[in-house]
Design an enzyme around this catalytic site. Structure first.
Site, PDB file in Angstrom:
ATOM      1  N   GLN A   1       0.854  -1.202   0.000  1.00 34.52           N
ATOM      2  CA  GLN A   1       0.000   0.000   0.000  1.00 34.52           C
ATOM      3  C   GLN A   1       0.885   1.245   0.000  1.00 34.52           C
ATOM      4  O   GLN A   1       1.880   1.323   0.714  1.00 34.52           O
ATOM      5  CB  GLN A   1      -0.905  -0.010   1.222  1.00 34.52           C
TER       6      GLN A   1
ATOM      7  N   HIS B   1      -3.157  -4.844   7.355  1.00 38.99           N
ATOM      8  CA  HIS B   1      -2.212  -3.732   7.302  1.00 38.99           C
ATOM      9  C   HIS B   1      -2.267  -3.018   8.653  1.00 38.99           C
ATOM     10  O   HIS B   1      -2.422  -1.797   8.729  1.00 38.99           O
ATOM     11  CB  HIS B   1      -2.525  -2.801   6.141  1.00 38.99           C
TER      12      HIS B   1
ATOM     13  N   ASN C   1      -0.317 -11.776   6.353  1.00 42.20           N
ATOM     14  CA  ASN C   1       0.381 -10.801   5.514  1.00 42.20           C
ATOM     15  C   ASN C   1      -0.098  -9.396   5.858  1.00 42.20           C
ATOM     16  O   ASN C   1      -1.299  -9.136   5.924  1.00 42.20           O
ATOM     17  CB  ASN C   1       0.132 -11.099   4.029  1.00 42.20           C
TER      18      ASN C   1
ATOM     19  N   HIS D   1      -6.174 -11.120   3.969  1.00 42.95           N
ATOM     20  CA  HIS D   1      -4.914 -11.836   3.688  1.00 42.95           C
ATOM     21  C   HIS D   1      -4.137 -12.150   4.977  1.00 42.95           C
ATOM     22  O   HIS D   1      -3.062 -11.604   5.225  1.00 42.95           O
ATOM     23  CB  HIS D   1      -4.051 -11.127   2.649  1.00 42.95           C
TER      24      HIS D   1
ATOM     25  N   ASP E   1      -6.445 -11.805  -4.342  1.00 41.15           N
ATOM     26  CA  ASP E   1      -5.726 -10.546  -4.112  1.00 41.15           C
ATOM     27  C   ASP E   1      -4.932 -10.179  -5.364  1.00 41.15           C
ATOM     28  O   ASP E   1      -3.839  -9.615  -5.294  1.00 41.15           O
ATOM     29  CB  ASP E   1      -4.807 -10.645  -2.890  1.00 41.15           C
TER      30      ASP E   1
END
Length: 388
Positions: free
Chosen positions: A144, A198, A222, A219, A277
Protein backbone atom coordinates in the site's frame (compact mmCIF):
# COMPACT_ATOMS: atom_id res chain seq x y z
CA UNK A 1 -36.98 -20.31 -22.57
CA UNK A 2 -33.55 -20.78 -21.04
CA UNK A 3 -33.59 -24.45 -20.04
CA UNK A 4 -30.55 -26.71 -19.81
CA UNK A 5 -29.77 -30.24 -18.68
CA UNK A 6 -26.22 -30.89 -17.52
CA UNK A 7 -25.63 -34.61 -17.60
CA UNK A 8 -22.69 -36.96 -17.10
CA UNK A 9 -21.15 -34.78 -14.38
CA UNK A 10 -19.71 -35.33 -10.94
CA UNK A 11 -21.53 -32.88 -8.67
CA UNK A 12 -20.03 -31.22 -5.61
CA UNK A 13 -22.74 -30.97 -2.98
CA UNK A 14 -22.17 -29.40 0.44
CA UNK A 15 -20.98 -32.59 2.11
CA UNK A 16 -20.15 -35.04 -0.67
CA UNK A 17 -19.32 -35.56 -4.31
CA UNK A 18 -21.97 -37.37 -6.36
CA UNK A 19 -20.01 -39.39 -8.96
CA UNK A 20 -22.76 -39.48 -11.57
CA UNK A 21 -25.50 -36.87 -11.73
CA UNK A 22 -27.75 -34.75 -13.90
CA UNK A 23 -28.55 -31.14 -13.10
CA UNK A 24 -31.71 -29.51 -14.47
CA UNK A 25 -31.65 -25.74 -14.96
CA UNK A 26 -34.47 -23.41 -15.91
CA UNK A 27 -34.52 -19.62 -16.20
CA UNK A 28 -31.17 -19.23 -14.45
CA UNK A 29 -32.05 -21.42 -11.46
CA UNK A 30 -31.21 -25.00 -10.50
CA UNK A 31 -34.45 -26.98 -10.76
CA UNK A 32 -33.32 -30.34 -9.47
CA UNK A 33 -30.38 -32.72 -9.19
CA UNK A 34 -30.83 -36.35 -10.23
CA UNK A 35 -28.25 -38.79 -8.95
CA UNK A 36 -27.40 -42.08 -10.57
CA UNK A 37 -27.83 -43.29 -14.14
CA UNK A 38 -31.32 -42.24 -15.12
CA UNK A 39 -32.52 -41.72 -18.68
CA UNK A 40 -32.35 -38.07 -19.69
CA UNK A 41 -35.35 -36.63 -21.48
CA UNK A 42 -34.52 -33.30 -23.07
CA UNK A 43 -38.08 -32.11 -23.66
CA UNK A 44 -37.54 -28.41 -24.36
CA UNK A 45 -34.11 -28.43 -22.72
CA UNK A 46 -30.69 -27.97 -24.22
CA UNK A 47 -28.58 -31.02 -23.42
CA UNK A 48 -24.96 -30.41 -22.27
CA UNK A 49 -22.59 -33.34 -21.74
CA UNK A 50 -20.18 -32.77 -18.85
CA UNK A 51 -17.86 -35.58 -19.98
CA UNK A 52 -17.59 -36.87 -16.41
CA UNK A 53 -15.93 -33.68 -15.17
CA UNK A 54 -16.49 -32.10 -11.76
CA UNK A 55 -19.26 -29.53 -11.37
CA UNK A 56 -18.68 -27.10 -8.50
CA UNK A 57 -20.50 -23.97 -7.36
CA UNK A 58 -19.18 -20.78 -8.88
CA UNK A 59 -16.33 -19.42 -6.79
CA UNK A 60 -16.55 -16.01 -5.12
CA UNK A 61 -13.48 -13.77 -4.85
CA UNK A 62 -13.93 -11.18 -2.09
CA UNK A 63 -10.53 -9.60 -2.79
CA UNK A 64 -9.35 -8.88 -6.33
CA UNK A 65 -7.79 -5.67 -7.72
CA UNK A 66 -7.27 -6.44 -11.39
CA UNK A 67 -6.58 -8.92 -14.18
CA UNK A 68 -5.62 -9.20 -17.85
CA UNK A 69 -3.64 -5.96 -17.70
CA UNK A 70 -6.50 -3.94 -16.20
CA UNK A 71 -6.67 -2.39 -12.74
CA UNK A 72 -10.04 -1.54 -11.22
CA UNK A 73 -8.59 1.72 -9.91
CA UNK A 74 -8.17 2.86 -13.55
CA UNK A 75 -11.59 4.43 -13.15
CA UNK A 76 -13.04 3.06 -16.36
CA UNK A 77 -15.93 0.75 -17.14
CA UNK A 78 -13.68 -1.18 -19.50
CA UNK A 79 -11.28 -2.12 -16.72
CA UNK A 80 -14.08 -3.41 -14.52
CA UNK A 81 -15.49 -5.44 -17.40
CA UNK A 82 -12.12 -7.01 -18.18
CA UNK A 83 -11.80 -8.15 -14.56
CA UNK A 84 -15.33 -9.55 -14.77
CA UNK A 85 -14.37 -11.46 -17.91
CA UNK A 86 -11.12 -12.79 -16.43
CA UNK A 87 -12.86 -13.93 -13.27
CA UNK A 88 -15.42 -15.94 -15.21
CA UNK A 89 -12.77 -17.66 -17.30
CA UNK A 90 -10.99 -18.81 -14.14
CA UNK A 91 -14.01 -20.24 -12.34
CA UNK A 92 -15.11 -17.18 -10.37
CA UNK A 93 -18.75 -16.19 -10.87
CA UNK A 94 -18.99 -13.32 -8.35
CA UNK A 95 -16.43 -10.89 -6.93
CA UNK A 96 -15.95 -7.81 -4.82
CA UNK A 97 -14.33 -5.00 -6.78
CA UNK A 98 -11.43 -4.14 -4.48
CA UNK A 99 -9.72 -0.78 -4.12
CA UNK A 100 -6.22 0.11 -2.98
CA UNK A 101 -5.32 3.16 -0.93
CA UNK A 102 -5.62 6.28 -3.07
CA UNK A 103 -6.88 9.83 -3.12
CA UNK A 104 -10.55 10.26 -2.32
CA UNK A 105 -11.12 11.47 -5.89
CA UNK A 106 -9.67 8.28 -7.43
CA UNK A 107 -11.64 6.09 -5.04
CA UNK A 108 -14.91 7.84 -5.87
CA UNK A 109 -14.21 7.46 -9.59
CA UNK A 110 -13.61 3.73 -9.11
CA UNK A 111 -16.94 3.48 -7.27
CA UNK A 112 -18.72 5.32 -10.09
CA UNK A 113 -17.22 2.91 -12.63
CA UNK A 114 -18.50 -0.07 -10.66
CA UNK A 115 -21.96 1.48 -10.44
CA UNK A 116 -22.06 1.90 -14.22
CA UNK A 117 -21.06 -1.72 -14.84
CA UNK A 118 -23.06 -3.59 -12.21
CA UNK A 119 -25.99 -5.38 -13.75
CA UNK A 120 -24.31 -5.33 -17.18
CA UNK A 121 -21.26 -7.50 -16.49
CA UNK A 122 -19.81 -9.46 -19.41
CA UNK A 123 -18.63 -12.21 -17.06
CA UNK A 124 -18.61 -12.67 -13.31
CA UNK A 125 -21.14 -10.66 -11.34
CA UNK A 126 -20.10 -7.81 -9.08
CA UNK A 127 -21.29 -8.68 -5.58
CA UNK A 128 -20.20 -5.30 -4.24
CA UNK A 129 -17.12 -3.29 -3.33
CA UNK A 130 -14.30 -4.07 -0.92
CA UNK A 131 -12.45 -0.99 0.34
CA UNK A 132 -8.90 -2.01 1.22
CA UNK A 133 -7.73 1.18 2.86
CA UNK A 134 -6.90 3.99 3.02
CA UNK A 135 -7.15 3.73 6.83
CA UNK A 136 -4.14 1.45 7.23
CA UNK A 137 -1.04 1.52 9.42
CA UNK A 138 2.13 2.66 7.60
CA UNK A 139 4.17 0.29 9.78
CA UNK A 140 2.42 -2.68 8.11
CA UNK A 141 1.70 -1.06 4.77
CA UNK A 142 3.03 -3.89 2.58
CA UNK A 143 2.53 -2.69 -1.00
CA UNK A 144 0.00 0.00 0.00
CA UNK A 145 1.33 3.42 -0.98
CA UNK A 146 2.20 5.31 2.21
CA UNK A 147 1.46 8.72 0.73
CA UNK A 148 -2.23 7.77 0.56
CA UNK A 149 -2.51 6.23 4.04
CA UNK A 150 -4.32 8.23 6.68
CA UNK A 151 -6.12 7.96 9.98
CA UNK A 152 -9.79 6.95 9.86
CA UNK A 153 -11.93 9.95 9.03
CA UNK A 154 -15.63 9.43 9.70
CA UNK A 155 -16.83 12.32 7.53
CA UNK A 156 -14.78 11.05 4.59
CA UNK A 157 -16.19 7.54 5.01
CA UNK A 158 -19.71 8.97 5.13
CA UNK A 159 -19.03 10.74 1.82
CA UNK A 160 -17.82 7.44 0.34
CA UNK A 161 -21.01 5.73 1.46
CA UNK A 162 -23.06 8.58 0.04
CA UNK A 163 -21.59 7.75 -3.38
CA UNK A 164 -21.52 3.96 -3.07
CA UNK A 165 -24.46 3.24 -0.80
CA UNK A 166 -25.14 -0.42 -0.18
CA UNK A 167 -22.53 -1.48 -2.77
CA UNK A 168 -19.85 -1.43 -0.06
CA UNK A 169 -19.79 -4.93 1.39
CA UNK A 170 -16.36 -5.08 3.06
CA UNK A 171 -13.91 -2.55 4.50
CA UNK A 172 -10.35 -3.38 5.56
CA UNK A 173 -8.81 -1.09 8.18
CA UNK A 174 -6.26 -0.90 11.00
CA UNK A 175 -8.35 -0.59 14.19
CA UNK A 176 -5.50 0.67 16.37
CA UNK A 177 -5.24 3.95 14.47
CA UNK A 178 -6.83 7.06 16.04
CA UNK A 179 -10.51 7.00 15.11
CA UNK A 180 -10.40 3.29 14.27
CA UNK A 181 -12.93 2.16 16.84
CA UNK A 182 -15.33 4.97 15.94
CA UNK A 183 -15.14 3.87 12.32
CA UNK A 184 -15.89 0.27 13.31
CA UNK A 185 -19.01 1.46 15.12
CA UNK A 186 -20.15 3.35 12.02
CA UNK A 187 -19.43 0.42 9.69
CA UNK A 188 -21.29 -1.96 11.95
CA UNK A 189 -24.35 0.25 11.60
CA UNK A 190 -23.97 -0.04 7.81
CA UNK A 191 -23.94 -3.85 8.13
CA UNK A 192 -20.74 -4.30 6.13
CA UNK A 193 -18.05 -6.90 6.80
CA UNK A 194 -15.37 -5.18 8.88
CA UNK A 195 -11.96 -6.66 8.14
CA UNK A 196 -8.59 -6.07 9.79
CA UNK A 197 -5.21 -5.96 8.01
CA UNK A 198 -2.21 -3.73 7.30
CA UNK A 199 -2.38 -3.40 11.06
CA UNK A 200 0.06 -3.35 13.95
CA UNK A 201 -2.74 -4.07 16.43
CA UNK A 202 -1.74 -5.81 19.63
CA UNK A 203 -3.66 -8.83 20.87
CA UNK A 204 -5.65 -6.58 23.19
CA UNK A 205 -6.43 -4.00 20.49
CA UNK A 206 -7.56 -6.71 18.11
CA UNK A 207 -9.76 -8.28 20.78
CA UNK A 208 -11.41 -4.89 21.30
CA UNK A 209 -12.00 -4.53 17.56
CA UNK A 210 -13.49 -8.01 17.25
CA UNK A 211 -15.76 -7.36 20.24
CA UNK A 212 -16.91 -4.10 18.63
CA UNK A 213 -17.90 -5.65 15.31
CA UNK A 214 -14.86 -6.60 13.22
CA UNK A 215 -15.32 -10.15 11.96
CA UNK A 216 -12.78 -10.82 9.22
CA UNK A 217 -9.02 -10.77 8.61
CA UNK A 218 -7.78 -9.73 5.18
CA UNK A 219 -4.91 -11.84 3.69
CA UNK A 220 -4.17 -13.38 7.09
CA UNK A 221 -0.50 -13.33 8.22
CA UNK A 222 0.38 -10.80 5.51
CA UNK A 223 0.49 -7.09 6.37
CA UNK A 224 0.11 -7.44 10.12
CA UNK A 225 1.99 -7.87 13.39
CA UNK A 226 3.41 -11.42 13.42
CA UNK A 227 2.80 -13.96 16.17
CA UNK A 228 5.31 -13.88 19.03
CA UNK A 229 5.00 -16.00 22.16
CA UNK A 230 4.97 -12.88 24.37
CA UNK A 231 3.17 -10.69 21.86
CA UNK A 232 0.50 -12.81 20.09
CA UNK A 233 -1.00 -9.92 18.09
CA UNK A 234 -4.17 -9.86 16.04
CA UNK A 235 -3.66 -13.27 14.38
CA UNK A 236 -3.95 -15.18 17.65
CA UNK A 237 -6.83 -12.91 18.69
CA UNK A 238 -8.61 -13.87 15.46
CA UNK A 239 -7.89 -17.56 16.02
CA UNK A 240 -9.64 -17.33 19.39
CA UNK A 241 -12.81 -15.64 18.13
CA UNK A 242 -15.30 -18.07 16.60
CA UNK A 243 -17.08 -15.33 14.65
CA UNK A 244 -13.90 -14.13 12.90
CA UNK A 245 -13.10 -15.55 9.46
CA UNK A 246 -9.76 -15.47 7.66
CA UNK A 247 -8.70 -14.80 4.07
CA UNK A 248 -5.94 -16.97 2.60
CA UNK A 249 -3.83 -16.27 -0.48
CA UNK A 250 -2.92 -19.80 -1.52
CA UNK A 251 -0.28 -19.32 -4.21
CA UNK A 252 2.81 -21.09 -2.80
CA UNK A 253 4.24 -17.65 -1.98
CA UNK A 254 2.20 -15.76 0.60
CA UNK A 255 1.59 -18.69 2.96
CA UNK A 256 3.52 -21.86 3.73
CA UNK A 257 1.38 -25.01 3.29
CA UNK A 258 1.76 -25.76 7.01
CA UNK A 259 0.25 -22.37 7.85
CA UNK A 260 -2.66 -23.03 5.49
CA UNK A 261 -3.27 -26.36 7.23
CA UNK A 262 -3.05 -24.65 10.63
CA UNK A 263 -5.62 -22.04 9.62
CA UNK A 264 -7.91 -24.79 8.37
CA UNK A 265 -7.45 -26.88 11.50
CA UNK A 266 -8.29 -23.96 13.77
CA UNK A 267 -11.08 -22.33 11.76
CA UNK A 268 -12.47 -25.09 9.57
CA UNK A 269 -13.79 -24.47 6.07
CA UNK A 270 -16.61 -22.31 7.47
CA UNK A 271 -14.08 -19.81 8.85
CA UNK A 272 -11.64 -19.59 5.95
CA UNK A 273 -11.94 -17.90 2.55
CA UNK A 274 -9.76 -18.38 -0.53
CA UNK A 275 -8.91 -15.14 -2.34
CA UNK A 276 -6.66 -14.10 -5.20
CA UNK A 277 -5.73 -10.55 -4.11
CA UNK A 278 -4.72 -10.38 -7.77
CA UNK A 279 -3.33 -7.30 -9.48
CA UNK A 280 -3.59 -6.64 -13.20
CA UNK A 281 -0.77 -9.10 -13.90
CA UNK A 282 -3.16 -12.01 -13.39
CA UNK A 283 -3.42 -13.73 -16.75
CA UNK A 284 -0.65 -11.61 -18.25
CA UNK A 285 2.58 -13.27 -17.17
CA UNK A 286 5.89 -11.77 -16.12
CA UNK A 287 6.61 -8.12 -16.77
CA UNK A 288 6.48 -4.62 -15.32
CA UNK A 289 3.29 -2.98 -14.08
CA UNK A 290 2.12 0.12 -12.22
CA UNK A 291 -0.15 -0.71 -9.29
CA UNK A 292 -1.20 1.45 -6.35
CA UNK A 293 1.22 4.15 -7.50
CA UNK A 294 4.15 1.71 -7.40
CA UNK A 295 6.25 0.08 -10.07
CA UNK A 296 5.76 -3.67 -9.70
CA UNK A 297 7.86 -6.38 -11.32
CA UNK A 298 6.49 -9.88 -11.84
CA UNK A 299 9.08 -12.66 -12.15
CA UNK A 300 8.04 -16.32 -12.23
CA UNK A 301 4.51 -15.22 -11.39
CA UNK A 302 5.56 -13.43 -8.18
CA UNK A 303 4.81 -9.70 -7.96
CA UNK A 304 7.18 -7.53 -5.93
CA UNK A 305 8.07 -3.91 -5.37
CA UNK A 306 11.63 -2.72 -5.97
CA UNK A 307 12.53 -3.41 -2.30
CA UNK A 308 11.28 -7.00 -2.54
CA UNK A 309 7.92 -6.44 -0.83
CA UNK A 310 5.21 -8.75 -2.14
CA UNK A 311 2.70 -6.77 -4.20
CA UNK A 312 -0.54 -8.77 -4.36
CA UNK A 313 -0.60 -12.00 -6.38
CA UNK A 314 -1.19 -13.41 -9.84
CA UNK A 315 -3.03 -16.57 -8.73
CA UNK A 316 -6.50 -17.38 -10.10
CA UNK A 317 -9.35 -18.93 -8.14
CA UNK A 318 -9.12 -22.31 -9.89
CA UNK A 319 -5.36 -22.37 -9.21
CA UNK A 320 -5.95 -21.45 -5.56
CA UNK A 321 -8.42 -24.33 -5.32
CA UNK A 322 -5.89 -26.78 -6.75
CA UNK A 323 -3.07 -25.55 -4.53
CA UNK A 324 -5.29 -25.80 -1.45
CA UNK A 325 -6.01 -29.44 -2.23
CA UNK A 326 -2.27 -29.94 -2.77
CA UNK A 327 -1.67 -28.92 0.86
CA UNK A 328 -3.73 -31.91 2.01
CA UNK A 329 -7.07 -30.17 2.59
CA UNK A 330 -10.01 -32.12 1.18
CA UNK A 331 -11.58 -31.02 -2.09
CA UNK A 332 -14.95 -30.67 -0.37
CA UNK A 333 -13.51 -28.26 2.20
CA UNK A 334 -11.52 -26.38 -0.44
CA UNK A 335 -14.67 -25.75 -2.51
CA UNK A 336 -16.51 -24.58 0.59
CA UNK A 337 -13.69 -22.09 1.23
CA UNK A 338 -13.82 -20.85 -2.36
CA UNK A 339 -17.60 -20.62 -2.77
CA UNK A 340 -19.84 -21.45 0.18
CA UNK A 341 -18.06 -19.57 2.96
CA UNK A 342 -17.62 -16.29 1.06
CA UNK A 343 -21.29 -16.46 0.10
CA UNK A 344 -22.22 -16.94 3.75
CA UNK A 345 -19.97 -14.10 4.90
CA UNK A 346 -21.51 -11.74 2.35
CA UNK A 347 -25.04 -13.05 3.12
CA UNK A 348 -25.57 -14.11 -0.49
CA UNK A 349 -28.06 -16.88 0.11
CA UNK A 350 -28.80 -17.42 -3.60
CA UNK A 351 -25.31 -18.66 -4.56
CA UNK A 352 -22.35 -20.57 -3.13
CA UNK A 353 -23.69 -24.12 -3.23
CA UNK A 354 -25.33 -26.45 -5.73
CA UNK A 355 -28.90 -26.96 -4.60
CA UNK A 356 -32.40 -26.71 -6.03
CA UNK A 357 -33.74 -23.17 -6.07
CA UNK A 358 -30.35 -21.42 -6.12
CA UNK A 359 -28.81 -19.52 -9.01
CA UNK A 360 -27.17 -21.72 -11.62
CA UNK A 361 -23.71 -20.21 -11.07
CA UNK A 362 -21.56 -23.24 -11.82
CA UNK A 363 -18.08 -24.22 -12.97
CA UNK A 364 -16.98 -27.40 -14.74
CA UNK A 365 -13.43 -28.45 -13.84
CA UNK A 366 -11.27 -31.24 -15.23
CA UNK A 367 -8.99 -33.43 -13.12
CA UNK A 368 -6.26 -30.75 -13.26
CA UNK A 369 -8.66 -28.02 -12.07
CA UNK A 370 -8.70 -26.41 -15.49
CA UNK A 371 -11.95 -24.59 -16.25
CA UNK A 372 -13.94 -26.27 -19.03
CA UNK A 373 -16.69 -23.69 -18.87
CA UNK A 374 -18.34 -21.30 -16.46
CA UNK A 375 -22.10 -20.86 -16.15
CA UNK A 376 -23.64 -17.72 -14.69
CA UNK A 377 -27.38 -17.69 -14.02
CA UNK A 378 -27.85 -20.61 -16.41
CA UNK A 379 -25.81 -19.15 -19.26
CA UNK A 380 -22.59 -20.88 -20.30
CA UNK A 381 -19.85 -18.37 -21.02
CA UNK A 382 -16.87 -18.85 -23.29
CA UNK A 383 -14.42 -21.40 -21.96
CA UNK A 384 -10.73 -20.38 -21.71
CA UNK A 385 -9.81 -22.35 -24.84
CA UNK A 386 -12.46 -20.48 -26.82
CA UNK A 387 -10.62 -17.23 -26.09
CA UNK A 388 -7.53 -18.36 -27.97
Amino acid sequence: MNKTILHHVQVMLQDRIVPSATVWISEGKIEKIDTGDHPVLNDGYKLVDGSGHLLVPGMIDVHIHGANGFNMMDGTEGSIQEVSRACALTGCTSFLATSVSSTIEDLLEMIRSVKRVIGHEVGAKIAGIHLEGPYLNPKRKGMQNEKYLRHPELNEMKAIFQEAGSLIKMVTLAPELPGGMDLISFLKEQEVVIAVAHSDATYEEAKEAFAAGASHVTHCFNGMRPIHHRDPGLIVAAFEENHVSLQAIVDNVHLHPAIIRLMHRLKGPEGMVLITDALQAMGMGDGSYVFGGHHVTVIDGIARLKDGTLASSTVTMNEALRLTVDTGISLIDAVRMAATTPANILKLDHIGTIAAGLDADLVLLDEKFQVQWTMIEGRILLAPDDEK
